[in-house]
Design an enzyme around this catalytic site. Structure first.
Site, PDB file in Angstrom:
ATOM      1  N   ARG A  84       4.793   3.770   1.419  1.00 38.79           N
ATOM      2  CA  ARG A  84       3.598   4.450   0.887  1.00 38.79           C
ATOM      3  C   ARG A  84       3.711   5.965   1.040  1.00 38.79           C
ATOM      4  O   ARG A  84       3.401   6.723   0.120  1.00 38.79           O
ATOM      5  CB  ARG A  84       2.334   3.928   1.593  1.00 38.79           C
ATOM      6  CG  ARG A  84       1.998   2.481   1.210  1.00 38.79           C
ATOM      7  CD  ARG A  84       0.835   1.963   2.008  1.00 38.79           C
ATOM      8  NE  ARG A  84       1.111   2.022   3.441  1.00 38.79           N
ATOM      9  CZ  ARG A  84       0.255   1.673   4.374  1.00 38.79           C
ATOM     10  NH1 ARG A  84      -0.957   1.264   4.046  1.00 38.79           N
ATOM     11  NH2 ARG A  84       0.587   1.735   5.643  1.00 38.79           N
ATOM     12  N   ASN A 129      -0.525  -1.288   0.346  1.00 38.86           N
ATOM     13  CA  ASN A 129       0.166  -2.482   0.837  1.00 38.86           C
ATOM     14  C   ASN A 129      -0.710  -3.701   0.577  1.00 38.86           C
ATOM     15  O   ASN A 129      -1.893  -3.685   0.920  1.00 38.86           O
ATOM     16  CB  ASN A 129       0.410  -2.379   2.349  1.00 38.86           C
ATOM     17  CG  ASN A 129       1.629  -1.545   2.698  1.00 38.86           C
ATOM     18  OD1 ASN A 129       2.382  -1.134   1.826  1.00 38.86           O
ATOM     19  ND2 ASN A 129       1.805  -1.290   3.976  1.00 38.86           N
TER      20      ASN A 129
END
Ligand code: MN
Length: 253
Positions: A26, A44
């Site tokens: 990320r 996620n």
């Protein structure tokens, strides 16, 4: 800012499979997106994938998607599924699903009975007094009067307060959502967020309806899996999440 409001470009939703969580995916995606001028978000998922909403000029979005096929050094990408989506109009590229801080709802009997919703923003608790309390029913639009910021140290307060009393009715963490970064979203009068409390959960929106010295907002549950149409959460669950006592019990003590 350069690029903003120019040609809309396109929007895609990419699902990245493989060993992609816990490897800085990320963080690296945010860096790449910012470098390319791509807007949207990365999250996620519970199934182990990483999902990316990317929007911007065609070449920039394509470049980000191409990079997703490799990912950061420690990732092992098995595949990327890309679907076209509508351009949501994001003004940032943000990580979704990460706590922005804590929230608390304190039921408060003062001159008037209300529930104080407090959201942590930049180390302070932004606060709204909600006369009827929050609701998990998206059809219920609850008046929320913005009141002065509180210190985080007040979040745990429960007990007699003058002639009245306070209980910690709910608490937990929350995520900031929406297209506009916080605190700008609050200044603009439209703030979307996701609560992870014991009683309140899922998406909510605060929409300012009247500015001024005591700005008026509406607190609205969003239509999502956690919504409970027809429910009355403040009546169903009146007890403090700290002591198990009701406000009436504190007042009677
Ligand atoms: Mn209050």
């Amino acid at each position: 800012m350069a690029g903003r409001g120019k040609a809309k470009g396109k929007g895609v939703r990419a699902t990245v499979r493989g060993g992609v969580q816990g490897v800085g995916f990320r963080y690296e995606t945010v860096k790449r997106a910012n470098g390319l001028g791509v807007l949207g978000w990365v999250r996620n998922e519970d199934d182990g994938t990483v999902v990316v909403q990317a929007e911007g000029p065609d070449e920039a979005v394509d470049a980000l998607v191409e990079w997703l096929g490799e990912g950061p050094r420690d990732a092992s990408v098995d595949g990327v599924e890309v679907a076209k989506t509508k351009v949501e109009g994001h003004e940032q590229f943000a990580v979704r699903g990460v706590s922005a801080g804590v929230f608390v709802v304190q039921e408060h009997q003062a001159t008037a009975h209300h529930w104080d919703l407090r959201l942590e923003v930049d180390g302070m608790m932004r606060s709204w007094a909600v006369p009827k309390g929050p609701s998990m029913d998206p059809a219920q639009k609850r008046l929320a009067v913005q009141v002065e910021d509180h210190q985080r140290s007040h979040n745990d307060f429960e007990g007699r307060a003058g002639e009245g009393a306070v209980i910690v009715w709910d608490r937990g963490t929350y995520e900031q959502g929406g297209r506009v970064p916080w605190p700008e979203a609050i200044e603009r009068g439209h703030a979307v967020f996701v609560l992870h409390g014991e009683k309140l959960s899922g998406g909510f929106a605060l929409q300012r309806t009247r500015p001024g010295e005591k700005p008026q907002w509406l607190l609205i549950k969003r239509k999502d899996d956690s919504a409970r149409p027809g429910s009355d959460v403040v009546a169903e669950f009146p007890e403090s999440v700290v002591s198990g006592k009701t406000l009436a019990q504190i007042l009677g003590d």
